[in-house]
Scaffold this motif. Structure first.
Motif, mmCIF file in Angstrom:
data_model
loop_
_atom_site.group_PDB
_atom_site.id
_atom_site.type_symbol
_atom_site.label_atom_id
_atom_site.label_comp_id
_atom_site.label_asym_id
_atom_site.label_seq_id
_atom_site.Cartn_x
_atom_site.Cartn_y
_atom_site.Cartn_z
ATOM 1 N N ASP A 126 31.291 38.274 51.672
ATOM 2 C CA ASP A 126 30.077 38.799 52.389
ATOM 3 C C ASP A 126 29.458 37.558 53.059
ATOM 4 O O ASP A 126 28.584 37.934 53.954
ATOM 5 C CB ASP A 126 29.195 39.532 51.622
ATOM 6 N N ALA A 127 29.603 36.242 52.509
ATOM 7 C CA ALA A 127 28.946 35.011 53.126
ATOM 8 C C ALA A 127 29.719 34.537 54.158
ATOM 9 O O ALA A 127 29.313 33.599 54.858
ATOM 10 C CB ALA A 127 28.629 34.033 52.116
ATOM 11 N N GLY A 128 31.147 35.083 54.665
ATOM 12 C CA GLY A 128 31.812 34.665 55.763
ATOM 13 C C GLY A 128 32.773 34.108 55.405
ATOM 14 O O GLY A 128 33.578 33.403 56.322
ATOM 15 N N CYS A 129 33.130 33.738 53.860
ATOM 16 C CA CYS A 129 34.300 32.728 53.677
ATOM 17 C C CYS A 129 35.696 33.416 53.597
ATOM 18 O O CYS A 129 35.826 34.677 53.572
ATOM 19 C CB CYS A 129 33.914 32.421 52.259
ATOM 20 N N LYS A 130 36.674 32.935 53.716
ATOM 21 C CA LYS A 130 37.986 33.452 53.709
ATOM 22 C C LYS A 130 38.180 33.238 52.222
ATOM 23 O O LYS A 130 38.165 32.659 51.539
ATOM 24 C CB LYS A 130 39.060 32.094 54.357
ATOM 25 N N THR A 131 38.774 34.837 51.772
ATOM 26 C CA THR A 131 39.091 34.958 50.581
ATOM 27 C C THR A 131 40.506 35.751 50.252
ATOM 28 O O THR A 131 41.201 36.199 51.110
ATOM 29 C CB THR A 131 37.884 36.150 49.849
ATOM 30 N N TRP A 132 41.119 35.456 49.091
ATOM 31 C CA TRP A 132 42.131 35.750 48.774
ATOM 32 C C TRP A 132 42.404 36.195 47.291
ATOM 33 O O TRP A 132 41.438 35.660 46.521
ATOM 34 C CB TRP A 132 43.418 34.825 49.046
ATOM 35 N N VAL A 133 43.487 37.009 46.894
ATOM 36 C CA VAL A 133 43.741 37.375 45.709
ATOM 37 C C VAL A 133 45.203 36.971 45.210
ATOM 38 O O VAL A 133 46.149 37.594 45.982
ATOM 39 C CB VAL A 133 43.252 38.892 45.162
ATOM 40 N N SER A 134 45.529 36.415 44.011
ATOM 41 C CA SER A 134 46.673 36.300 43.581
ATOM 42 C C SER A 134 46.801 37.418 42.439
ATOM 43 O O SER A 134 46.420 37.316 41.418
ATOM 44 C CB SER A 134 46.806 34.676 43.052
ATOM 45 N N MET A 135 47.943 38.213 42.746
ATOM 46 C CA MET A 135 48.040 39.125 41.822
ATOM 47 C C MET A 135 49.550 38.715 41.115
ATOM 48 O O MET A 135 50.472 39.329 41.229
ATOM 49 C CB MET A 135 48.367 40.709 42.542
ATOM 50 N N GLU A 136 49.280 37.654 40.176
ATOM 51 C CA GLU A 136 50.547 36.867 39.498
ATOM 52 C C GLU A 136 49.938 36.554 38.336
ATOM 53 O O GLU A 136 49.065 35.821 38.171
ATOM 54 C CB GLU A 136 51.131 36.012 40.458
ATOM 55 N N PRO A 137 50.767 36.750 37.337
ATOM 56 C CA PRO A 137 51.873 37.451 36.900
ATOM 57 C C PRO A 137 51.640 38.985 36.650
ATOM 58 O O PRO A 137 50.920 39.170 35.765
ATOM 59 C CB PRO A 137 52.552 36.681 35.701
ATOM 60 N N TYR A 138 52.351 40.005 37.626
ATOM 61 C CA TYR A 138 52.137 41.050 37.311
ATOM 62 C C TYR A 138 52.617 41.743 36.255
ATOM 63 O O TYR A 138 54.077 41.446 36.364
ATOM 64 C CB TYR A 138 52.119 41.738 38.884
ATOM 65 N N PRO A 139 52.285 42.409 35.541
ATOM 66 C CA PRO A 139 52.952 42.933 34.265
ATOM 67 C C PRO A 139 53.835 44.233 34.454
ATOM 68 O O PRO A 139 53.241 45.056 35.347
ATOM 69 C CB PRO A 139 51.917 42.950 33.264
ATOM 70 N N THR A 140 54.802 44.482 33.573
ATOM 71 C CA THR A 140 55.642 45.775 33.694
ATOM 72 C C THR A 140 54.790 46.780 32.924
ATOM 73 O O THR A 140 53.958 46.509 32.027
ATOM 74 C CB THR A 140 57.021 45.552 33.025
ATOM 75 N N PRO A 141 55.142 48.103 33.082
ATOM 76 C CA PRO A 141 54.656 49.231 32.380
ATOM 77 C C PRO A 141 54.579 49.082 30.912
ATOM 78 O O PRO A 141 53.684 49.722 30.283
ATOM 79 C CB PRO A 141 55.143 50.346 32.892
#
Length: 253
Positions: A170-185
């Motif tokens: 919201d402050a104008g920064c570049k943002t990202w998300v790491s979805m790792e290590p993604y778990p199995t069911p």
């Protein structure tokens, strides 16, 4: 907290989406049990003998001094510096580590070097005052707090991570998300799309499978699960015009 001294700080990383990196802390109090690849390597090379020792971080007291020497030599080769691949720059509950991380980012930015950040802690809003080229990220593989308490016991609650990331966005920064290590069911039954919708405000998503865990190999449909999950992430990102990166080995034919 304990301190160490380092002989060097900046080095070229072998991680597929990285350039240079810096790890100004040895160990990590978050105590992730996936297991943590950084902890495995630390034990292998004698930097930590036990899980308990790994969870007692030591800060490199001479990090800024070394950067003053290394930046002039390396800045023309560096595209970006990542904080961090083998520790956490905003370790939850460790203000001294956060202050050091901000000082490091400022020093690199002042030399015209872009920084990328990834944490399972809370991103300080002060980061919004630094270079607009920087990219700030959190790791998020679930929204279930029981899962977090079990697998990432000393990390920031998911909602706190998300709120800090959203504030920077919201402050104008570049943002990202790491979805790792993604778990199995067989770890947790969850709706991937629900997580994707929750982070739909960010600019980029990195997705990767859980490795080095016997429970994954025991899940018969692991290959199909990760293939389908990766394609779901790709479809979501393309539909919402977001950048994405699928970690090598996540999709297997």
């Amino acid at each position: 907290m304990d301190i160490i001294e380092r002989k060097s700080m900046l080095y070229k990383t072998g991680v597929e989406y990285g350039d240079y990196t810096i790890n100004h802390v040895q160990g990590c109090a978050h105590g992730c049990k996936f297991p943590c690849y950084a902890m495995m390597m630390a034990k292998r090379f004698g930097k930590a003998k036990t899980y308990e020792e790994w969870c007692e971080p030591k800060i490199a007291i001479n990090a800024l001094e070394i950067l003053d020497k290394e930046i002039p030599k390396l800045k023309d080769r560096i595209k970006s510096v990542h904080l961090c691949f083998s520790t956490d720059p905003f370790m939850y509950g460790y203000e001294e580590i956060s202050k050091m991380s901000i000082a490091i980012i400022k020093k690199l930015n002042n030399a015209g070097i872009k920084c990328t950040v990834l944490t399972k802690g809370v991103l300080p809003i002060e980061l919004a005052t630094l270079s607009p080229e920087n990219e700030y990220g959190i790791t998020l593989v679930s929204l279930n707090e029981e899962f977090r308490n079990d697998m990432e016991p000393n990390t920031a609650p998911y909602q706190e991570r998300l709120e800090s990331l959203r504030a920077l966005h919201d402050a104008g920064c570049k943002t990202w998300v790491s979805m790792e290590p993604y778990p199995t069911p067989n770890f947790i039954e969850q709706d991937l799309n629900e997580i994707l919708e929750t982070i739909s405000f960010c600019d980029k998503i990195i997705f990767g499978r859980l490795n080095y865990n016997k429970k994954v190999s025991e899940y018969i449909d692991a290959k199909t699960f990760f293939n389908n999950s990766a394609r779901e992430v790709i479809t979501f990102c393309e539909r919402h015009n977001k950048l994405y990166h699928i970690k090598e080995g996540t999709i297997r034919e």
